[in-house]
Design an enzyme around this catalytic site. Structure first.
Site, PDB file in Angstrom:
ATOM      1  CG  ASP A 108      24.455  12.172  10.691  1.00 60.57           C
ATOM      2  OD1 ASP A 108      25.547  12.727  10.982  1.00 60.57           O
ATOM      3  OD2 ASP A 108      23.656  12.679   9.892  1.00 60.57           O
TER       4      ASP A 108
ATOM      5  CG  HIS B 162      19.053  32.391  29.039  1.00 60.41           C
ATOM      6  ND1 HIS B 162      18.835  33.495  28.237  1.00 60.41           N
ATOM      7  CD2 HIS B 162      19.837  32.831  30.061  1.00 60.41           C
ATOM      8  CE1 HIS B 162      19.460  34.551  28.749  1.00 60.41           C
ATOM      9  NE2 HIS B 162      20.086  34.172  29.846  1.00 60.41           N
TER      10      HIS B 162
ATOM     11  CB  THR C 181      24.182  21.331   9.762  1.00 63.46           C
ATOM     12  OG1 THR C 181      22.983  20.566  10.001  1.00 63.46           O
ATOM     13  CG2 THR C 181      24.506  21.332   8.273  1.00 63.46           C
TER      14      THR C 181
ATOM     15  CG  HIS D 136      15.997  32.001  32.141  1.00 64.42           C
ATOM     16  ND1 HIS D 136      15.817  32.600  30.919  1.00 64.42           N
ATOM     17  CD2 HIS D 136      16.829  32.810  32.848  1.00 64.42           C
ATOM     18  CE1 HIS D 136      16.533  33.712  30.867  1.00 64.42           C
ATOM     19  NE2 HIS D 136      17.146  33.867  32.029  1.00 64.42           N
TER      20      HIS D 136
ATOM     21  CB  CYS E 298      23.864  15.460  12.167  1.00 67.05           C
ATOM     22  SG  CYS E 298      23.063  17.074  12.145  1.00 67.05           S
TER      23      CYS E 298
HETATM   24  C1  RB5 Z   1      23.667  14.014   6.172  1.00 69.11           C
HETATM   25  O1  RB5 Z   1      24.177  14.095   4.868  1.00 69.11           O
HETATM   26  C2  RB5 Z   1      23.264  15.398   6.647  1.00 69.11           C
HETATM   27  O2  RB5 Z   1      22.104  15.793   6.004  1.00 69.11           O
HETATM   28  C3  RB5 Z   1      23.080  15.396   8.160  1.00 69.11           C
HETATM   29  O3  RB5 Z   1      24.252  14.997   8.761  1.00 69.11           O
HETATM   30  C4  RB5 Z   1      22.718  16.732   8.782  1.00 69.11           C
HETATM   31  O4  RB5 Z   1      23.599  17.725   8.383  1.00 69.11           O
HETATM   32  C5  RB5 Z   1      21.325  17.136   8.663  1.00 69.11           C
HETATM   33  O5  RB5 Z   1      20.881  18.143   9.230  1.00 69.11           O
END
Ligand code: RB5
Length: 146
Positions: A8, A98, A67, A133, A65
Site C-alpha cells: 500500500d 516453523h 507497519t 510443524h 504496508c
Molecule cells: C496506512 O496509513 C496504514 O494504516 C497501513 O499502511 C498499515 O500500517 C496498516 O496496518
C-alpha cells in the site's frame, strides 16, 4: 526465485527499494503495485500479491504496508496463505522453518530498506523443518476449512 511483491502507500517506498535489490540478486519480481504514495487500501494489495502465489506464478509473496500488520492480517484471511509479519531476521527464519510461511509482511514505516533486504534474504535461505510443524500447519488448514 519468482517473487510477488505488493504494497500500500505506507509500504510503497520499501517495495521500490526491494525490487532492484531482488532483481540484482537474480530473482524474477512480479510487481503488483501500488504505484505511488497515494492512499490505497492494504487489503487490495494483500490480495493482489497473494493471488500471484496462489495462481502458481510466484514462489512466495512480499507484502508491505506501514507497519506490516494490516497487510498481514488481510493476507491471512485468504485461504491457503500463511503470512508471517517479519520485523527481524530471526523471525524471518522462523516463519519459514516453523510456519512454512508463503508470504512475509514488512513495515515500510518501521523497517529500514537495509534490514528489509536482510529479512528477505534470511527467509529465502531458511528451510521448513517439517515434523511437528507440519502437523500444526495441517491443523491451521483444518481451521480454514471449518
Ligand atoms: C496506512 O496509513 C496504514 O494504516 C497501513 O499502511 C498499515 O500500517 C496498516 O496496518
Amino acid at each position: 526465485m519468482k517473487i510477488a511483491i505488493a504494497a500500500d502507500h505506507g509500504g510503497y517506498t520499501l517495495k521500490q527499494a526491494l525490487i532492484p535489490y531482488l532483481e540484482s540478486e537474480g530473482h524474477t519480481v512480479i510487481d503488483c503495485g501500488t504505484d505511488s504514495e497515494d492512499s490505497v487500501d492494504y487489503t487490495d494489495f494483500a490480495e493482489k500479491g497473494c493471488r500471484e502465489y496462489l495462481d502458481g506464478n510466484a514462489d512466495f509473496a512480499i507484502l508491505c504496508c506501514g507497519t506490516g500488520v494490516g497487510i498481514s492480517i488481510a493476507a491471512n484471511k485468504i485461504k491457503g496463505i500463511r503470512c508471517g509479519m517479519c520485523p527481524s531476521v530471526q523471525i524471518a527464519e522462523l516463519v519459514k522453518q516453523h510456519n512454512n510461511a508463503n508470504a512475509i509482511a514488512l513495515g515500510g514505516r518501521t523497517t529500514s530498506p537495509q534490514l528489509a533486504k536482510e529479512i528477505v534474504d534470511a527467509y529465502m535461505k531458511a528451510e521448513f523443518m517439517g515434523g511437528r510443524h507440519q502437523r500444526r500447519i495441517d491443523k491451521i488448514t483444518a481451521l480454514e476449512n471449518k
